[in-house]
Design a protein around this motif. Structure first.
Motif, PDB file in Angstrom:
ATOM      1  N   ALA A 203       6.077   0.348  -3.726  1.00 51.97           N
ATOM      2  CA  ALA A 203       4.956   0.379  -3.085  1.00 51.97           C
ATOM      3  C   ALA A 203       4.113   1.744  -2.172  1.00 51.97           C
ATOM      4  O   ALA A 203       3.634   1.963  -2.097  1.00 51.97           O
ATOM      5  N   ILE A 204       5.282   1.832  -1.670  1.00 54.43           N
ATOM      6  CA  ILE A 204       5.606   2.955  -0.671  1.00 54.43           C
ATOM      7  C   ILE A 204       5.545   4.190  -1.449  1.00 54.43           C
ATOM      8  O   ILE A 204       4.778   5.416  -1.360  1.00 54.43           O
ATOM      9  N   SER A 205       6.212   3.790  -2.191  1.00 56.41           N
ATOM     10  CA  SER A 205       6.503   5.460  -3.527  1.00 56.41           C
ATOM     11  C   SER A 205       5.139   5.385  -3.749  1.00 56.41           C
ATOM     12  O   SER A 205       4.541   6.900  -3.830  1.00 56.41           O
ATOM     13  N   TYR A 206       4.483   4.547  -4.791  1.00 54.44           N
ATOM     14  CA  TYR A 206       3.091   4.775  -4.726  1.00 54.44           C
ATOM     15  C   TYR A 206       1.871   5.138  -3.635  1.00 54.44           C
ATOM     16  O   TYR A 206       1.714   5.586  -4.756  1.00 54.44           O
ATOM     17  N   MET A 207       2.123   4.479  -2.703  1.00 49.06           N
ATOM     18  CA  MET A 207       1.278   5.151  -2.086  1.00 49.06           C
ATOM     19  C   MET A 207       1.237   6.663  -1.689  1.00 49.06           C
ATOM     20  O   MET A 207       0.374   7.643  -1.669  1.00 49.06           O
ATOM     21  N   SER A 208       2.577   6.517  -1.380  1.00 53.87           N
ATOM     22  CA  SER A 208       3.313   8.608  -1.074  1.00 53.87           C
ATOM     23  C   SER A 208       2.687   9.203  -2.209  1.00 53.87           C
ATOM     24  O   SER A 208       2.389  10.827  -1.703  1.00 53.87           O
ATOM     25  N   GLN A 209       2.492   9.282  -3.290  1.00 55.73           N
ATOM     26  CA  GLN A 209       2.138  10.354  -4.401  1.00 55.73           C
ATOM     27  C   GLN A 209       1.011   9.971  -4.346  1.00 55.73           C
ATOM     28  O   GLN A 209       0.370  11.414  -4.650  1.00 55.73           O
ATOM     29  N   PHE A 210       0.067   9.304  -3.962  1.00 53.24           N
ATOM     30  CA  PHE A 210      -1.580   9.746  -3.975  1.00 53.24           C
ATOM     31  C   PHE A 210      -1.767   9.643  -2.475  1.00 53.24           C
ATOM     32  O   PHE A 210      -3.139  10.389  -1.771  1.00 53.24           O
ATOM     33  N   ALA A 211      -0.978   9.740  -1.634  1.00 47.86           N
ATOM     34  CA  ALA A 211      -1.657   9.997   0.437  1.00 47.86           C
ATOM     35  C   ALA A 211      -0.876  11.469  -0.112  1.00 47.86           C
ATOM     36  O   ALA A 211      -0.425  12.021   1.820  1.00 47.86           O
ATOM     37  N   ARG A 212      -0.415  11.880  -0.183  1.00 40.25           N
ATOM     38  CA  ARG A 212       0.459  13.147  -0.191  1.00 40.25           C
ATOM     39  C   ARG A 212      -0.585  14.494   0.914  1.00 40.25           C
ATOM     40  O   ARG A 212      -0.150  15.697   1.336  1.00 40.25           O
ATOM     41  N   ASN A 213      -1.486  14.437   0.549  1.00 36.63           N
ATOM     42  CA  ASN A 213      -2.848  15.347   1.286  1.00 36.63           C
ATOM     43  C   ASN A 213      -3.567  14.860   2.247  1.00 36.63           C
ATOM     44  O   ASN A 213      -4.428  15.735   3.126  1.00 36.63           O
ATOM     45  N   LEU A 214      -3.329  13.494   2.268  1.00 38.57           N
ATOM     46  CA  LEU A 214      -3.674  13.123   3.248  1.00 38.57           C
ATOM     47  C   LEU A 214      -2.705  13.443   4.950  1.00 38.57           C
ATOM     48  O   LEU A 214      -1.757  13.274   4.953  1.00 38.57           O
ATOM     49  N   ASP A 215      -3.191  13.056   5.854  1.00 40.28           N
ATOM     50  CA  ASP A 215      -3.465  12.971   7.219  1.00 40.28           C
ATOM     51  C   ASP A 215      -2.190  11.418   7.131  1.00 40.28           C
ATOM     52  O   ASP A 215      -2.230  10.968   6.079  1.00 40.28           O
ATOM     53  N   PRO A 216      -0.812  12.171   7.400  1.00 41.51           N
ATOM     54  CA  PRO A 216       0.346  11.257   7.339  1.00 41.51           C
ATOM     55  C   PRO A 216       0.719   9.662   8.696  1.00 41.51           C
ATOM     56  O   PRO A 216       0.916   8.840   7.651  1.00 41.51           O
TER      57      PRO A 216
END
Length: 237
Positions: A53-66
């Motif tokens: 889930a965290i890996s999947y989340m990081s894929q789609f959140a890489r352009n967001l505020d961390p």
């Protein structure tokens, strides 16, 4: 109004010293349950679910505020503490991740285009499905979305030190924040309160950036009545 992770209780005001005791006494309310932590340690499938889930989340959140995915993971862990997640259904994981990200983005007032998530391989998520999942998460968390994370404690612990140089203070804070975010996948850190994680990250950052001042900085942090020997164990995690 944007939710500030560094000031979860009074996002519209400057840091107030009288909010510090409230932060320390309330932080446990924003952590996963002990039963969930035990399950993570004993269930390979649950631990794998979280990592994926965290890996999947990081894929789609890489352009967001961390801070957005960090807040989203907090929601996800707390939700999973109260709800049993069906195994062997990838679409459930993806829907949960998207919904947690959506809620975190709303709290941080960060633009997030859900159209990027509507179609994933053979899984189709429409706005109605995401909204329904968001409501399930909100209900499970009792609508307590102003999560207390390690970040509001960073400035407090820095205020205990003798550091006066704003550049040095910002460097420590920035590096400690990076360490906290990069350790998001560490299951063992879920055992520690946000304040302990914050203190440990600052100690690690100080030892890394300003070795000569480390001993005095450590002594200043350990003067805090809320901090105990647990900090050492957290640093070694």
């Amino acid at each position: 109004m944007e939710f500030e992770l560094e000031d979860p209780l009074t996002s519209f005001q400057d840091h107030q010293s009288d909010t510090v005791p409230i932060l320390f006494t309330s932080e446990s309310d924003h952590m996963p349950s002990q039963n969930f932590l035990i399950s993570l340690k004993t269930s390979d499938s649950l631990a794998s679910f979280r990592r994926e889930a965290i890996s999947y989340m990081s894929q789609f959140a890489r352009n967001l505020d961390p801070f957005v995915p960090y807040l989203a993971v907090n929601y996800m862990d707390r939700f999973n503490s109260k709800q049993e997640i069906p195994q062997g259904k990838p679409w459930v994981l993806r829907l949960l991740v998207v919904s947690c990200l959506s809620l975190a983005a709303k709290m941080k007032n960060t633009p997030l285009s859900l159209s990027d998530y509507m179609r994933e391989e053979d899984c189709i998520f429409d706005a109605q499905a995401i909204n329904k999942m968001e409501l399930l998460i909100l209900d499970a968390l009792d609508w307590r979305m102003r999560s207390i994370t390690p970040f509001p404690f960073l400035q407090f612990f820095l205020s205990l030190s003798k550091f006066q140089d704003p550049t040095l203070i910002q460097a420590l804070k920035r590096r400690a924040s990076e360490l906290i975010i990069h350790a998001l996948n560490e299951i063992k850190l879920l055992e520690y309160k946000p304040s302990i994680i914050a203190a440990s990250a600052l100690l690690s950052a100080s030892h890394e950036l300003f070795t000569l001042q480390f001993t005095s900085f450590k002594a200043s942090i350990l003067t805090c009545e809320y901090i105990n020997k647990v900090v050492g164990g957290c640093r070694r995690t």
